[in-house]
Motif scaffolding. Structure first.
Motif, PDB file in Angstrom:
ATOM      1  N   GLN A  21      12.367  17.484  91.119  1.00 53.79           N
ATOM      2  CA  GLN A  21      13.736  16.982  91.043  1.00 53.79           C
ATOM      3  C   GLN A  21      14.369  17.274  89.687  1.00 53.79           C
ATOM      4  O   GLN A  21      15.551  17.622  89.602  1.00 53.79           O
ATOM      5  CB  GLN A  21      13.751  15.479  91.339  1.00 53.79           C
ATOM      6  CG  GLN A  21      13.397  15.132  92.779  1.00 53.79           C
ATOM      7  CD  GLN A  21      13.539  13.655  93.088  1.00 53.79           C
ATOM      8  OE1 GLN A  21      14.312  12.949  92.459  1.00 53.79           O
ATOM      9  NE2 GLN A  21      12.775  13.175  94.061  1.00 53.79           N
ATOM     10  N   ALA A  25      17.608  19.825  88.808  1.00 51.46           N
ATOM     11  CA  ALA A  25      18.789  19.345  88.083  1.00 51.46           C
ATOM     12  C   ALA A  25      19.024  20.101  86.782  1.00 51.46           C
ATOM     13  O   ALA A  25      19.977  19.802  86.049  1.00 51.46           O
ATOM     14  CB  ALA A  25      18.648  17.852  87.790  1.00 51.46           C
ATOM     15  N   HIS A  27      16.860  20.513  84.073  1.00 49.98           N
ATOM     16  CA  HIS A  27      16.224  20.025  82.855  1.00 49.98           C
ATOM     17  C   HIS A  27      14.984  20.857  82.516  1.00 49.98           C
ATOM     18  O   HIS A  27      14.408  21.528  83.384  1.00 49.98           O
ATOM     19  CB  HIS A  27      15.856  18.549  83.012  1.00 49.98           C
ATOM     20  CG  HIS A  27      17.038  17.669  83.236  1.00 49.98           C
ATOM     21  ND1 HIS A  27      17.945  17.368  82.245  1.00 49.98           N
ATOM     22  CD2 HIS A  27      17.502  17.056  84.365  1.00 49.98           C
ATOM     23  CE1 HIS A  27      18.898  16.592  82.733  1.00 49.98           C
ATOM     24  NE2 HIS A  27      18.656  16.394  84.018  1.00 49.98           N
ATOM     25  N   ARG A 169      16.733   9.577  87.049  1.00 47.88           N
ATOM     26  CA  ARG A 169      17.974   9.051  86.485  1.00 47.88           C
ATOM     27  C   ARG A 169      17.708   8.258  85.205  1.00 47.88           C
ATOM     28  O   ARG A 169      18.452   8.360  84.233  1.00 47.88           O
ATOM     29  CB  ARG A 169      18.690   8.209  87.534  1.00 47.88           C
ATOM     30  CG  ARG A 169      19.425   9.081  88.544  1.00 47.88           C
ATOM     31  CD  ARG A 169      19.669   8.403  89.874  1.00 47.88           C
ATOM     32  NE  ARG A 169      20.401   9.298  90.748  1.00 47.88           N
ATOM     33  CZ  ARG A 169      19.858  10.330  91.410  1.00 47.88           C
ATOM     34  NH1 ARG A 169      18.565  10.606  91.271  1.00 47.88           N
ATOM     35  NH2 ARG A 169      20.586  11.101  92.205  1.00 47.88           N
ATOM     36  N   THR A 172      17.174  10.695  82.320  1.00 46.81           N
ATOM     37  CA  THR A 172      18.232  11.631  81.925  1.00 46.81           C
ATOM     38  C   THR A 172      19.594  10.991  81.700  1.00 46.81           C
ATOM     39  O   THR A 172      20.491  11.638  81.151  1.00 46.81           O
ATOM     40  CB  THR A 172      18.386  12.732  82.988  1.00 46.81           C
ATOM     41  OG1 THR A 172      18.746  12.138  84.250  1.00 46.81           O
ATOM     42  CG2 THR A 172      17.086  13.505  83.156  1.00 46.81           C
ATOM     43  N   THR A 257      20.608   5.730  93.144  1.00 46.48           N
ATOM     44  CA  THR A 257      20.585   7.130  93.576  1.00 46.48           C
ATOM     45  C   THR A 257      21.724   7.488  94.515  1.00 46.48           C
ATOM     46  O   THR A 257      21.977   8.671  94.743  1.00 46.48           O
ATOM     47  CB  THR A 257      19.262   7.466  94.281  1.00 46.48           C
ATOM     48  OG1 THR A 257      19.209   6.786  95.552  1.00 46.48           O
ATOM     49  CG2 THR A 257      18.061   7.050  93.439  1.00 46.48           C
TER      50      THR A 257
END
Length: 276
Positions: A21, A25, A27, A169, A172, A257
């Motif tokens: 995930q 995204a 990262h 979440r 980040t 989420t």
């Protein structure tokens, strides 16, 4: 802005989901695992050796890391304070997935240590993992009866993808520091009902056969894939849960989420191959 994130215990069920995930995204992910040679990750993931029973191995993993995801897979918490101290020397944030599998360190003790480590901290307190139903997979592959104890025990099982989504979440985004999030699945099911749901998704007439605690203990001790040191911890935990109030579900996954927590039926559908 992309973050540099270290995911520890990255080869586990939650860790693998979280790595995927975070990469999706955009990262920069460093995956820490006990034996890097045996694990495959996307090509842009840097894989490093991190042995949590030897916290000093974390030092070489933390250079230029902004945030750390930490799940404690050991059945003793003796080295957790040292691991947190090392993480706090290098990173700005730690997200910790709590566990009931540390006999010498209660969840409250884990929470106190993490929130007291001196950097931004988030603790995730999950309900029982849906992946634990794979303990029945061998029985399901070979027949239609699942033998186990505590069949009337109610649980709210949570999908590893939902735990990873919340962790992503917290790692980040700003605004989570100092928080403890309680995560559950969307429903409460007894162990008997869990077997029924698995059967419905697989198209199999599965049924439960109740064992005494001693019968379950002997069965677990005979299972070479199950650590002997965790047998009494697990059964004691089940006894305690049986005497506790019926669990309640939370909306935390949806709140953080934007999508509801996945059901057990969805989890089984995602893991059909594991039961074949």
């Amino acid at each position: 802005m992309a973050k540099n994130i270290l995911v520890l215990a990255a080869s586990g069920n939650v860790g693998k989901q979280l790595v995927a995930q975070l990469c999706a995204a955009g990262h920069h992910v460093r995956a820490g695992t006990r034996n890097p040679a045996t694990v495959e990750f996307p090509a842009d993931v840097q894989v490093v050796r991190a042995e949590l029973s030897q916290p000093e191995t974390l030092i070489g993993c933390l250079d230029e890391i902004d945030a750390v995801f930490l799940l404690w897979p050991l059945h003793t918490g003796a080295q957790l304070p040292k691991a947190l101290d090392i993480i706090a020397e290098y990173a700005h944030r730690v997200v910790f997935l709590g566990t009931g599998g540390i006999p010498d360190l209660s969840f409250e003790d884990q929470e106190r240590l993490v929130h007291g480590c001196g950097i931004e901290s988030v603790v995730i307190r999950p309900s029982a993992f849906a992946v634990n139903t794979l303990w029945w997979a061998d029985q399901i592959r070979t027949g239609d009866i699942v033998h186990g104890s505590h069949g009337a025990l109610p649980m709210s099982l949570i999908h590893e993808a939902d735990m990873a989504a919340v962790a992503a979440r917290a790692l980040t985004e700003n605004g989570h520091a100092g928080t403890t999030y309680t995560l559950t699945g969307p429903e409460v099911l007894t162990r008997v009902e869990q077997v029924r749901v698995i059967g419905e998704v697989l198209g199999r007439p599965l049924r439960w056969a109740e064992l005494t605690r001693e019968q379950a203990r002997q069965r677990l001790l005979a299972d070479e894939s199950f650590p002997d040191s965790f047998v009494e911890v697990l059964l004691d935990g089940y006894d305690k849960m049986m005497s506790a109030p019926r669990p309640r579900t939370t909306a935390t996954v949806a709140d953080l989420t934007g999508r509801p927590a996945r059901s057990l039926a969805e989890w089984v559908s995602d893991h059909r191959a594991d039961f074949r």
